[in-house]
Every structure is written in C-alpha cells, then in structure tokens.
Design a protein around this motif. Structure first.
Motif, PDB file in Angstrom:
ATOM      1  N   ALA A 136      -1.501   2.711  -6.970  1.00  0.00           N
ATOM      2  CA  ALA A 136      -0.198   2.234  -6.493  1.00  0.00           C
ATOM      3  C   ALA A 136       0.921   2.703  -7.416  1.00  0.00           C
ATOM      4  N   LEU A 137       0.681   2.646  -8.728  1.00  0.00           N
ATOM      5  CA  LEU A 137       1.694   3.102  -9.698  1.00  0.00           C
ATOM      6  C   LEU A 137       1.985   4.585  -9.518  1.00  0.00           C
ATOM      7  N   TRP A 138       0.922   5.386  -9.383  1.00  0.00           N
ATOM      8  CA  TRP A 138       1.086   6.844  -9.287  1.00  0.00           C
ATOM      9  C   TRP A 138       1.819   7.238  -8.000  1.00  0.00           C
ATOM     10  N   GLU A 139       1.380   6.687  -6.888  1.00  0.00           N
ATOM     11  CA  GLU A 139       1.977   7.076  -5.607  1.00  0.00           C
ATOM     12  C   GLU A 139       3.421   6.588  -5.466  1.00  0.00           C
ATOM     13  N   ALA A 140       3.732   5.433  -6.032  1.00  0.00           N
ATOM     14  CA  ALA A 140       5.084   4.882  -5.918  1.00  0.00           C
ATOM     15  C   ALA A 140       6.085   5.585  -6.825  1.00  0.00           C
ATOM     16  N   ASN A 141       5.606   6.060  -7.998  1.00  0.00           N
ATOM     17  CA  ASN A 141       6.554   6.546  -9.004  1.00  0.00           C
ATOM     18  C   ASN A 141       6.384   7.988  -9.471  1.00  0.00           C
ATOM     19  N   HIS A 143      -3.360 -12.171  10.562  1.00  0.00           N
ATOM     20  CA  HIS A 143      -3.177 -12.838   9.272  1.00  0.00           C
ATOM     21  C   HIS A 143      -4.489 -13.478   8.820  1.00  0.00           C
ATOM     22  N   GLY A 144      -4.931 -13.115   7.620  1.00  0.00           N
ATOM     23  CA  GLY A 144      -6.138 -13.700   7.046  1.00  0.00           C
ATOM     24  C   GLY A 144      -7.435 -13.272   7.685  1.00  0.00           C
ATOM     25  N   ASP A 145      -7.394 -12.243   8.557  1.00  0.00           N
ATOM     26  CA  ASP A 145      -8.648 -11.842   9.220  1.00  0.00           C
ATOM     27  C   ASP A 145      -9.624 -11.177   8.248  1.00  0.00           C
ATOM     28  N   LYS A 146      -9.160 -10.809   7.053  1.00  0.00           N
ATOM     29  CA  LYS A 146     -10.036 -10.216   6.040  1.00  0.00           C
ATOM     30  C   LYS A 146     -10.176 -11.131   4.823  1.00  0.00           C
ATOM     31  N   GLN A 147      -9.821 -12.392   4.999  1.00  0.00           N
ATOM     32  CA  GLN A 147      -9.897 -13.336   3.884  1.00  0.00           C
ATOM     33  C   GLN A 147     -11.332 -13.482   3.383  1.00  0.00           C
ATOM     34  N   GLY A 148     -11.475 -13.410   2.054  1.00  0.00           N
ATOM     35  CA  GLY A 148     -12.804 -13.544   1.464  1.00  0.00           C
ATOM     36  C   GLY A 148     -13.667 -12.308   1.590  1.00  0.00           C
ATOM     37  N   LYS A 149     -13.103 -11.233   2.149  1.00  0.00           N
ATOM     38  CA  LYS A 149     -13.863  -9.999   2.329  1.00  0.00           C
ATOM     39  C   LYS A 149     -13.371  -8.922   1.364  1.00  0.00           C
ATOM     40  N   GLN A 150     -14.205  -7.930   1.146  1.00  0.00           N
ATOM     41  CA  GLN A 150     -13.850  -6.837   0.239  1.00  0.00           C
ATOM     42  C   GLN A 150     -12.994  -5.819   1.002  1.00  0.00           C
ATOM     43  N   PHE A 151     -11.750  -6.211   1.244  1.00  0.00           N
ATOM     44  CA  PHE A 151     -10.841  -5.389   2.052  1.00  0.00           C
ATOM     45  C   PHE A 151      -9.678  -4.913   1.204  1.00  0.00           C
ATOM     46  N   ARG A 152      -9.442  -3.614   1.190  1.00  0.00           N
ATOM     47  CA  ARG A 152      -8.316  -3.050   0.432  1.00  0.00           C
ATOM     48  C   ARG A 152      -7.659  -1.936   1.235  1.00  0.00           C
ATOM     49  N   ILE A 153      -6.366  -1.746   0.960  1.00  0.00           N
ATOM     50  CA  ILE A 153      -5.611  -0.644   1.554  1.00  0.00           C
ATOM     51  C   ILE A 153      -4.980   0.144   0.413  1.00  0.00           C
ATOM     52  N   TRP A 154      -5.052   1.456   0.485  1.00  0.00           N
ATOM     53  CA  TRP A 154      -4.309   2.271  -0.474  1.00  0.00           C
ATOM     54  C   TRP A 154      -3.799   3.519   0.228  1.00  0.00           C
ATOM     55  N   VAL A 155      -2.742   4.077  -0.339  1.00  0.00           N
ATOM     56  CA  VAL A 155      -2.157   5.297   0.217  1.00  0.00           C
ATOM     57  C   VAL A 155      -2.308   6.432  -0.796  1.00  0.00           C
ATOM     58  N   ASP A 156      -2.431   7.641  -0.296  1.00  0.00           N
ATOM     59  CA  ASP A 156      -2.727   8.807  -1.121  1.00  0.00           C
ATOM     60  C   ASP A 156      -1.806   9.956  -0.735  1.00  0.00           C
ATOM     61  N   GLN A 157      -1.382  10.722  -1.727  1.00  0.00           N
ATOM     62  CA  GLN A 157      -0.535  11.906  -1.517  1.00  0.00           C
ATOM     63  C   GLN A 157       0.741  11.555  -0.745  1.00  0.00           C
ATOM     64  N   VAL A 158       1.449  10.548  -1.246  1.00  0.00           N
ATOM     65  CA  VAL A 158       2.724  10.143  -0.640  1.00  0.00           C
ATOM     66  C   VAL A 158       3.798  11.142  -1.070  1.00  0.00           C
ATOM     67  N   LEU A 159       4.241  11.954  -0.110  1.00  0.00           N
ATOM     68  CA  LEU A 159       5.202  13.018  -0.416  1.00  0.00           C
ATOM     69  C   LEU A 159       6.427  12.921   0.492  1.00  0.00           C
ATOM     70  N   PRO A 160       7.564  12.446  -0.049  1.00  0.00           N
ATOM     71  CA  PRO A 160       8.788  12.331   0.744  1.00  0.00           C
ATOM     72  C   PRO A 160       9.618  13.615   0.708  1.00  0.00           C
ATOM     73  N   VAL A 161      10.231  13.923   1.829  1.00  0.00           N
ATOM     74  CA  VAL A 161      11.161  15.056   1.913  1.00  0.00           C
ATOM     75  C   VAL A 161      12.446  14.547   2.552  1.00  0.00           C
ATOM     76  N   GLN A 162      13.567  14.760   1.881  1.00  0.00           N
ATOM     77  CA  GLN A 162      14.840  14.323   2.463  1.00  0.00           C
ATOM     78  C   GLN A 162      15.240  15.307   3.560  1.00  0.00           C
ATOM     79  N   VAL A 163      15.415  14.784   4.760  1.00  0.00           N
ATOM     80  CA  VAL A 163      15.705  15.641   5.917  1.00  0.00           C
ATOM     81  C   VAL A 163      17.127  15.440   6.437  1.00  0.00           C
ATOM     82  N   GLY A 164      17.881  14.576   5.795  1.00  0.00           N
ATOM     83  CA  GLY A 164      19.275  14.333   6.173  1.00  0.00           C
ATOM     84  C   GLY A 164      19.948  13.574   5.055  1.00  0.00           C
TER      85      GLY A 164
END
Length: 425
Positions: A36-41, A343-364
């Motif tokens: 999260a730190l790497w992709e955000a910053n 909401h809470g459908d993954k409570q108590g489960k080994q559920f994670r979300i992460w994003v990879d190769q987040v690359l923004p391009v200013q188009v305007g």
C-alpha cells in the motif's frame, strides 16, 4: 527501466524470503503494508527491484503464494540473472559478462568429489549457478578445499554460504552485490542514477548488497546470525546500514523513515482514511485508499453506516459508469448501492485486497487516467482484473478528493472469478 524518463526518486532492492516476504506472517500484513505504501507514494517515479536466491521457477511459485507486487527489475539465482518488466526480459550484457572464467562442466566435475555436498533440485541449477546443501559444521572446510581445486583448474568462482545450509557456486563477477553495482552503472550511463537506493536483506547472500558505495542498507530484525556477524566485522560503523527492530517488510518501511527517503506511513496504518490530509491531488493514493476502504467494509472492520455510503457516493460522479469484468455495464451509483449487500460478507475470513502497478497519467488539466491490477485474495482463491479508472478534480478541493467518473475492468488471464456475481468492484 524505460518507464522512467529521469532518475528514480528511490530504488528499493530487496531480498524476498524472510525480508520482503515473512513466512511466519499468515495474514501477510507486513507485506500488504509495504504494498500500500509503495503503490500510493512511489510506484510512478521509483524503481522496485527484487533480488532473490530463488530460480525463476521458484520465484514464480512464490508470486502465486503471496500477495507480492510486480517489480520493475528482478535479480534471481543469487545475482546471476537480471530481467526487466512484466515479461522478464533477460539482460544479455550481464550474461555475457558472467561467462568470463566460468565453466559449469568443470564445477560439476569437481563438486561430485565431495560427498558432503547434496545437489539441490534441478530448478535451482542455472547456467551461472550450481547449488547444494551442506551441513553447517562442514561448510567452511568444503568451501576452502573446493575453492582451491576450482582455482587450480583455471576458474574464477565465488562460493556463497547462506541460511545455514545453502551453498551456491557462481562466477566471481556474480552475486547480488555485483548485480546491483551493474544496474547502478547502467542507470548512471543512461543519466538515470536513482536519487537514493535502499538495499534490504536477512542472510549471508545479502551481505554484498550493503558493500555497494552510497547505498543505504537495512538488515531486518529477523536477520540471520551469519549476516549480523558479517556486519559486525565489516560495516559496524557505517551509519548507512541499520539493523531494524521490525521484521521483514515492516523493517523496510522502518528504514525508509529512518533514512528520510520519503513517506513511511502506509495507508494501511491510517485508522480513518477519510481524514488523510494531502497537499495535492494524488491519484495513486486515491486508488489505494478506495480499495482499502472496500476491504475493511467487506471484512466488517468498519460500521455499516449511511455516513460511509454517502461519502462513497460523493466521490462517484452521478453519471459515472462501471464496466464489470464480465462485460456488464452499470452506473457507479448503482455499484455503491450494491455495497450495502456485501458489508461484512468476509468477516472472520482470510480476505484481502491489494492493487499493483498503479500508474496515473494526467490526460487533462483536471483529469487522470489510472491503470492498475486489482487483486482479491480469499483463502486459497486469488482473483485479479486489469483496471482503468478516470479520475477528475473538476470543482473539487484537495480535501474533497478526486471524483471517480469511469471504471473499466477486464479479467487478467488465468485469474477470473468462477462466479462473476461475487466480484463487486
């Protein structure tokens, strides 16, 4: 490396097993915090390099097991192979360099005379690396005798002992340190020498990384005795190399802060992401923040409240659209409404979300196109879609955040959900 047109703000060169990846962390939290730190910053203006003793085969296996980011450069097989990008294109110049005074056949012949050596699996035998297991109490004598015999046969080799059991024989010019030095020299020749480089490791085969001039280094808290002994003998008074108090990826984050190399607070460590104070619009941070909220929502770690839903609606343009990876098109507002049901459908489960190769391009003047891979990890089930998001700052302040105007997703090959109805956003 061609992705960057100028010098990287930061280049992190990290070992994997027990450094970036903590095999004792069942939830992979330290790794996810780093992600999260790497992709955000950092992703859009920095370089991530994985430097591992693993062969390409075992490296790819690890990527299937752990929520790892995609590096810009991969150094494998204890510094004998360098590849670039998603396609892992090999560096031919490095391969040619390693051929000097190296003959794999002679190495095989001489090592067969040592009953103390047990050959590692076939996947770990590489063009410029021959690998064995050897008992700790016999390692030094074997290395001394073997080194002399190979020298007598005209070879110039390096023998590395690490992990209390692994013995690798490489060309003298190989190794994690030499591979890093080669990369830095190559980047410098292109006018892209990183502003700062941080090397990260835990075992004996990482020691060379900390010997490269002008490179910061961190030995993670769980570093092995062999590396700590090397440090005491060779770099004890070097202020650029620290022994972290945090394990694995958490130790890397700690080092980023210690050396003031850039932001060191992971978005995963921010209790209320809606309170984040930003000086400018940061599209990558907005993407990371959004999916962290989504993960917490489904894990039931935040309350099911109209406050959160109204905030979510506020960042989605009323006329905005979402193209589901199945091809179905919905309005963004409809997607927010569907959030109520999960909401809470993954409570108590080994559920994670992460994003990879987040690359923004200013188009305007007030809009950005952001591409990335969005992963969901639920137990043994891993799903991923390639995502493109159009974000806008029109009529918004930095405190408001960016408006999501369009989201388009397609399944990554081999990573589609078996039931598309369980994939919400």
């Amino acid at each position: 490396m061609d992705r960057l047109t100028s010098a990287a703000r930061l280049m992190i060169v990290s070992d994997l097993d027990h450094t970036m990846v903590d095999h004792h962390d069942a939830e992979n939290l330290s790794l996810l915090r780093f992600n999260a730190l790497w992709e955000a910053n950092y992703r859009d203006n920095s370089l991530l390099v994985f430097s591992t003793g693993r062969s390409p085969t075992l490296y790819k296996e690890l990527r299937k097991e752990k929520p790892m980011l995609t590096p810009d450069i991969t150094i494998m097989s204890v510094g004998t192979e360098i590849t670039y990008g998603n396609s892992m294109v090999p560096d031919d110049g490095w391969e040619a360099f390693l051929n000097n005074k190296w003959d794999r056949k002679i190495v095989t012949e001489e090592t067969s005379k040592f009953p103390e050596l047990t050959l590692q699996s076939e996947t770990e035998q590489r063009p410029h690396k021959v690998s064995f297991y050897v008992q700790k109490d016999k390692a030094q004598d074997v290395m001394k005798t073997l080194s002399k015999r190979l020298e007598e046969r005209g070879l110039d080799v390096k023998i590395i002992y690490s992990g209390g059991m692994d013995l690798d024989i490489l060309p003298q010019g190989a190794g994690k340190g030499q591979a890093l030095a080669y990369l830095l020299k190559k980047l410098k020749s292109e006018g892209k020498l990183p502003n700062n480089t941080l090397a990260c490791g835990d075992s004996g085969n990482d020691a060379e990384l900390f010997s490269i001039p002008d490179v910061y280094g961190v030995m993670v808290a769980n570093a092995q005795e062999e590396l700590l002994q090397w440090h005491a003998a060779n770099a004890k008074n070097n202020p650029k190399v620290i022994h972290a108090t945090e394990r694995c990826a958490a130790g890397i984050i700690q080092a980023i802060g210690h050396f003031n190399l850039g932001p060191s607070t992971s978005p995963r460590d921010v209790m209320d992401l809606s309170d984040c104070k930003m000086e400018n619009f940061v599209p990558a941070y907005e993407v990371v923040k959004f999916y962290l909220f989504f993960e917490k929502w489904r894990r039931g770690e935040i309350e099911h409240s109209e406050h959160y839903l109204s905030n979510l609606k506020a960042v989605c343009r009323p006329s905005g659209t979402f193209v589901h990876p199945s091809g179905v098109e919905k309005s963004l507002q409809e997607c927010v409404t569907l959030f109520r049901t999960c909401h809470g459908d993954k409570q108590g489960k080994q559920f994670r979300i992460w994003v990879d190769q987040v690359l923004p391009v200013q188009v305007g003047s007030d809009s950005w196109l952001v591409s990335f891979k969005k992963w969901e990890f639920s137990g043994e089930d891993r799903r991923c879609c390639v995502t493109t998001v159009l974000l806008s700052s029109k009529n918004k302040t930095v405190a408001d955040g960016l408006t999501w105007t369009h989201v388009h997703q397609t399944w990554l090959n081999g990573a589609a959900a078996s039931d598309s109805t369980t994939w919400f956003f």
